[in-house]
Scaffold this motif. Sequence first.
Motif, PDB file in Angstrom:
ATOM      1  N   GLY A 293       0.806  -1.221   0.000  1.00  0.00           N
ATOM      2  CA  GLY A 293       0.000   0.000   0.000  1.00  0.00           C
ATOM      3  C   GLY A 293       0.832   1.261   0.000  1.00  0.00           C
ATOM      4  N   LEU A 294       1.991   1.225  -0.690  1.00  0.00           N
ATOM      5  CA  LEU A 294       2.899   2.371  -0.696  1.00  0.00           C
ATOM      6  C   LEU A 294       2.841   3.130  -2.016  1.00  0.00           C
ATOM      7  CD1 LEU A 294       6.103   0.783   0.920  1.00  0.00           C
ATOM      8  CD2 LEU A 294       4.217   1.991   2.043  1.00  0.00           C
ATOM      9  N   ASN A 295       3.248   4.400  -1.970  1.00  0.00           N
ATOM     10  CA  ASN A 295       3.444   5.171  -3.188  1.00  0.00           C
ATOM     11  C   ASN A 295       4.559   4.530  -4.007  1.00  0.00           C
ATOM     12  OD1 ASN A 295       1.682   7.422  -2.279  1.00  0.00           O
ATOM     13  ND2 ASN A 295       3.290   7.675  -0.755  1.00  0.00           N
ATOM     14  N   GLN A 296       4.560   4.772  -5.306  1.00  0.00           N
ATOM     15  CA  GLN A 296       5.636   4.219  -6.125  1.00  0.00           C
ATOM     16  C   GLN A 296       5.984   5.169  -7.263  1.00  0.00           C
ATOM     17  OE1 GLN A 296       4.684   0.982  -8.973  1.00  0.00           O
ATOM     18  NE2 GLN A 296       2.695   0.865  -7.953  1.00  0.00           N
ATOM     19  N   VAL A 297       7.262   5.149  -7.626  1.00  0.00           N
ATOM     20  CA  VAL A 297       7.768   5.894  -8.782  1.00  0.00           C
ATOM     21  C   VAL A 297       8.607   4.926  -9.595  1.00  0.00           C
ATOM     22  CG1 VAL A 297       9.173   7.823  -9.609  1.00  0.00           C
ATOM     23  CG2 VAL A 297       7.808   8.073  -7.517  1.00  0.00           C
ATOM     24  N   THR A 298       8.282   4.777 -10.862  1.00  0.00           N
ATOM     25  CA  THR A 298       8.993   3.842 -11.730  1.00  0.00           C
ATOM     26  C   THR A 298       9.861   4.589 -12.743  1.00  0.00           C
ATOM     27  OG1 THR A 298       7.079   3.786 -13.216  1.00  0.00           O
ATOM     28  CG2 THR A 298       7.193   2.088 -11.523  1.00  0.00           C
ATOM     29  N   TYR A 299      10.750   3.852 -13.407  1.00  0.00           N
ATOM     30  CA  TYR A 299      11.626   4.397 -14.454  1.00  0.00           C
ATOM     31  C   TYR A 299      12.465   5.569 -13.956  1.00  0.00           C
ATOM     32  CZ  TYR A 299       8.701   1.498 -17.410  1.00  0.00           C
ATOM     33  OH  TYR A 299       8.038   0.415 -17.947  1.00  0.00           O
ATOM     34  N   ALA A 300      12.930   5.476 -12.711  1.00  0.00           N
ATOM     35  CA  ALA A 300      13.726   6.565 -12.135  1.00  0.00           C
ATOM     36  C   ALA A 300      15.120   6.601 -12.763  1.00  0.00           C
ATOM     37  CB  ALA A 300      13.841   6.391 -10.627  1.00  0.00           C
ATOM     38  N   GLU A 301      15.577   7.811 -13.063  1.00  0.00           N
ATOM     39  CA  GLU A 301      16.931   8.029 -13.562  1.00  0.00           C
ATOM     40  C   GLU A 301      17.849   8.555 -12.458  1.00  0.00           C
ATOM     41  OE1 GLU A 301      18.427   7.706 -16.652  1.00  0.00           O
ATOM     42  OE2 GLU A 301      16.664   6.606 -17.332  1.00  0.00           O
ATOM     43  N   GLU A 302      17.273   9.332 -11.551  1.00  0.00           N
ATOM     44  CA  GLU A 302      18.083   9.882 -10.459  1.00  0.00           C
ATOM     45  C   GLU A 302      17.172  10.351  -9.340  1.00  0.00           C
ATOM     46  OE1 GLU A 302      21.568  13.275  -9.715  1.00  0.00           O
ATOM     47  OE2 GLU A 302      20.429  13.247 -11.586  1.00  0.00           O
ATOM     48  N   ILE A 303      17.556  10.009  -8.114  1.00  0.00           N
ATOM     49  CA  ILE A 303      16.881  10.566  -6.942  1.00  0.00           C
ATOM     50  C   ILE A 303      17.636  11.832  -6.561  1.00  0.00           C
ATOM     51  CG2 ILE A 303      16.206  10.190  -4.547  1.00  0.00           C
ATOM     52  CD1 ILE A 303      16.063   7.211  -5.164  1.00  0.00           C
ATOM     53  N   LEU A 304      16.995  12.967  -6.747  1.00  0.00           N
ATOM     54  CA  LEU A 304      17.682  14.248  -6.608  1.00  0.00           C
ATOM     55  C   LEU A 304      17.881  14.659  -5.153  1.00  0.00           C
ATOM     56  CD1 LEU A 304      15.804  16.107  -9.485  1.00  0.00           C
ATOM     57  CD2 LEU A 304      18.063  15.046  -9.574  1.00  0.00           C
ATOM     58  N   LYS A 305      16.854  14.473  -4.322  1.00  0.00           N
ATOM     59  CA  LYS A 305      16.985  14.880  -2.924  1.00  0.00           C
ATOM     60  C   LYS A 305      15.836  14.304  -2.107  1.00  0.00           C
ATOM     61  CE  LYS A 305      14.486  19.223  -3.756  1.00  0.00           C
ATOM     62  NZ  LYS A 305      14.520  20.701  -3.636  1.00  0.00           N
ATOM     63  N   CYS A 306      16.007  14.367  -0.796  1.00  0.00           N
ATOM     64  CA  CYS A 306      14.949  14.000   0.139  1.00  0.00           C
ATOM     65  C   CYS A 306      14.819  15.142   1.144  1.00  0.00           C
ATOM     66  CB  CYS A 306      15.277  12.693   0.846  1.00  0.00           C
ATOM     67  SG  CYS A 306      14.003  12.166   2.020  1.00  0.00           S
TER      68      CYS A 306
END
Length: 289
Positions: free
Chosen positions: A142-155
């Motif tokens: 039951g979590l959010n999801q992001v696919t086809y990521a190229e780069e995680i820029l920041k948190c």
Amino acid sequence: MSLKIVVLAKQVPDTRNVGKDAMTAEGTVNRAALPAIFNPEDLNALEQALRLKEQNPGSTVGILTMGPPRASEVIRQGLYRGADTGWLLTDRLFAGADTLATSYALATAIRKIGNVDIVIGGRQAIDGDTAQVGPQVAQKLGLNQVTYAEEILKCENGKLTIRRQIDGGVETVEAPLPVVVTVNGSAAPCRPCNVKLVMKYKRATAPMERTADMPYQELYAQRPYLTLTQWSVADVDGDPKQCGLSGSPTKVKAVQNIVFQAKESKTLSASDSDIEGLVKELLDEKIIG
């Protein structure tokens, strides 16, 4: 903010070396007949996790994998690069799992780990090429999801900012934690192993890997970090009917190594008649259309 990051990693058969013994009689991959490697896109995912760890002091990165005892090599490879811990799901009841059973097993393990902020894995594994496991894990948890990521820029402020690939370009999105991210093979390659970490963790093993005549037995009592966490179906409170072959509605009929070879060549001019003739031939041969 400190983050608890779990990297989904898989030890896969090297599909560049598929031979006649690649399949078992039951229609599953004969992993013993093929060299085993760290799934390439999972290495891209590990690099993004390690960068997040560096950007957010106090964060931890753990490697979660499922497979036979030898799959713990994936955890060691993660430790050599900067991961902090790992978990091996190994049980005969896990064997022969398709994506549905695999995602179920991984989701139960993530629940047992608890309080995970980010789950990150490769887009797909080279032995299946389905790109289904990451999204299925997100759905089951039951979590959010992001696919086809190229780069995680920041948190920042409890949100990840991610640059992802889409048809025709890229887009930058924000996703609130906790979140599941799958990473493309075109993302930054993973850093090499660190020599000091190799020396520290080279004896790290799961209990099922050990034998009575193994050298350096005394090290495991002296250095608890050399004992990798090993879980069975029962350990993660899993339902055996949803694991392995029992929980896998997908059955593989065959795996073949197909090499395309041209038997002849043709030279075409740029004239309309030559191009029309080529298209007609391709249609007649059912190559296109």
